[in-house]
Design an enzyme around this catalytic site. Sequence first.
Site, short mmCIF file in Angstrom:
data_model
loop_
_atom_site.label_atom_id
_atom_site.label_comp_id
_atom_site.label_asym_id
_atom_site.label_seq_id
_atom_site.Cartn_x
_atom_site.Cartn_y
_atom_site.Cartn_z
N CYS A 128 -14.90 -28.25 6.47
CA CYS A 128 -14.10 -27.11 6.24
C CYS A 128 -12.83 -28.58 5.92
O CYS A 128 -12.76 -28.87 6.99
CB CYS A 128 -13.06 -25.93 7.37
N ASP A 169 1.05 -0.58 -0.30
CA ASP A 169 0.00 0.01 -0.06
C ASP A 169 0.86 0.90 0.30
O ASP A 169 1.53 1.29 0.22
CB ASP A 169 -0.74 -0.22 1.22
N HIS A 174 -7.03 -21.51 9.83
CA HIS A 174 -8.45 -21.99 9.53
C HIS A 174 -8.83 -20.59 8.59
O HIS A 174 -9.91 -20.89 7.65
CB HIS A 174 -9.34 -21.98 10.29
N CYS A 201 -9.09 -27.86 6.40
CA CYS A 201 -8.13 -27.22 5.80
C CYS A 201 -7.32 -27.72 6.77
O CYS A 201 -7.48 -29.09 7.65
CB CYS A 201 -8.26 -25.82 6.60
N ASP A 238 -8.40 -7.20 -0.39
CA ASP A 238 -7.81 -7.08 0.95
C ASP A 238 -8.71 -6.88 2.35
O ASP A 238 -9.34 -6.34 2.54
CB ASP A 238 -6.51 -6.84 0.98
N CYS A 291 -8.65 -27.98 11.04
CA CYS A 291 -10.31 -28.24 11.19
C CYS A 291 -10.21 -30.40 10.75
O CYS A 291 -10.70 -31.20 11.16
CB CYS A 291 -11.26 -28.04 9.97
ZN LIG Z 1 -10.52 -25.13 8.82
#
Ligand SMILES: [Zn+2]
Length: 365
Positions: A316, A92, A347, A318, A278, A321
């Site tokens: 999820c 930025d 996560h 990920c 973002d 998880c």
């Molecule tokens: Zn997750």
Amino acid sequence: MTSSFKVIAETEPGGRRAQLHLPHQTVQTPVFMPVGTAGTVKAVPQDTLESLGAEIILGNTYHLYLRPGHETIHRLGGLHRFISWPHGLLTDSGGFQVFSLSGLRKVSDEGVRFRSHLDGSSHFFTPEHSMDVQIALGADIAMAFDECTEYPADRSRAEESLRLTMAWARRSLDHFRAHRSQVVWRDEFEGRTQSLFGIVQGGMYSDLRRECAARLVEMDFDGYAIGGLSVGEPRALTLEMIAEVLPLLPADKPRYVMGVGYPDEIEQYARLGVDMMDCVLPTRAARHGLLFTSEGRLNIKAKRYAEDQSAPDPACNCPVCRRYTRAYLRHLMQAGEPLSGTLNTIHNLAYYFAVMQRVRQSLNP
Ligand SMILES: [Zn+2]
């Protein structure tokens, strides 16, 4: 040659699937970009970001300028090399941080004088200086130096802010064009160099937003951002400003909405034709124990999770998880363990990436 942007598929009402070819990375858009304020996406190592599929992250010019300093980073080979992130990077302009962090700031036509939040020392940022700092940092994408209009702002204040932003956009672009070939990695990429995006401001006044967009487009930036949103205004107004500006921006350049948002917001904006977004929300909320899940927002600190053996988000996939329980994440938070912030952030980022992946798939030809 800087970047190139290739639209692969388009849908009504303006959503598009595209590829943004940057010197360090081809980015699949629409994309959500995690914020790596001080050269780190807080609590998450770079190899984990890679495994989650992050293709581009942000660095904050204000923070990196104050510490460790852009000249130090330049001597160490630029920001990519310093933080060991060989993928997409965007910095930025420093304007928003000066606006939001610096209690003592004085704006003039020349630039902004502000005090460091670290040690109170006095600094002066001009558009030219912001470009020099961003060229030294060497991200793939740099942002024009702008003045973010606060909310609420009356019309004369928004007009004055817009006048400065327009003048600073011109100065940013002229200085950037004259100096961007100095970026430290240029020879590694056959002379390809950094891109500069202009930032549409104008407060919550549609006509000022339209005027700003038209004038920036005349200047011919490499891409266009819509800034000054998510500064406290109601969400309907955020949407109205985005919908007003998007059709005015060139279809063959990337469009970036800065500082948004909740998972349903980023999905909504991506479907309208926003290519890049973002926000600190997924990472900051994670460190405070707020998880975004397919079942809604989950406050992992709540007592009812003390013996809950289910995954944080059963839908999820990920690494957090797949491996850990809500009871364990709650315990880490209660005990103040540093791993808490790391797992919660992994996560939340995975959740945001999955949202964008789903949007991209639905936009595929
Ligand atoms: Zn997750």
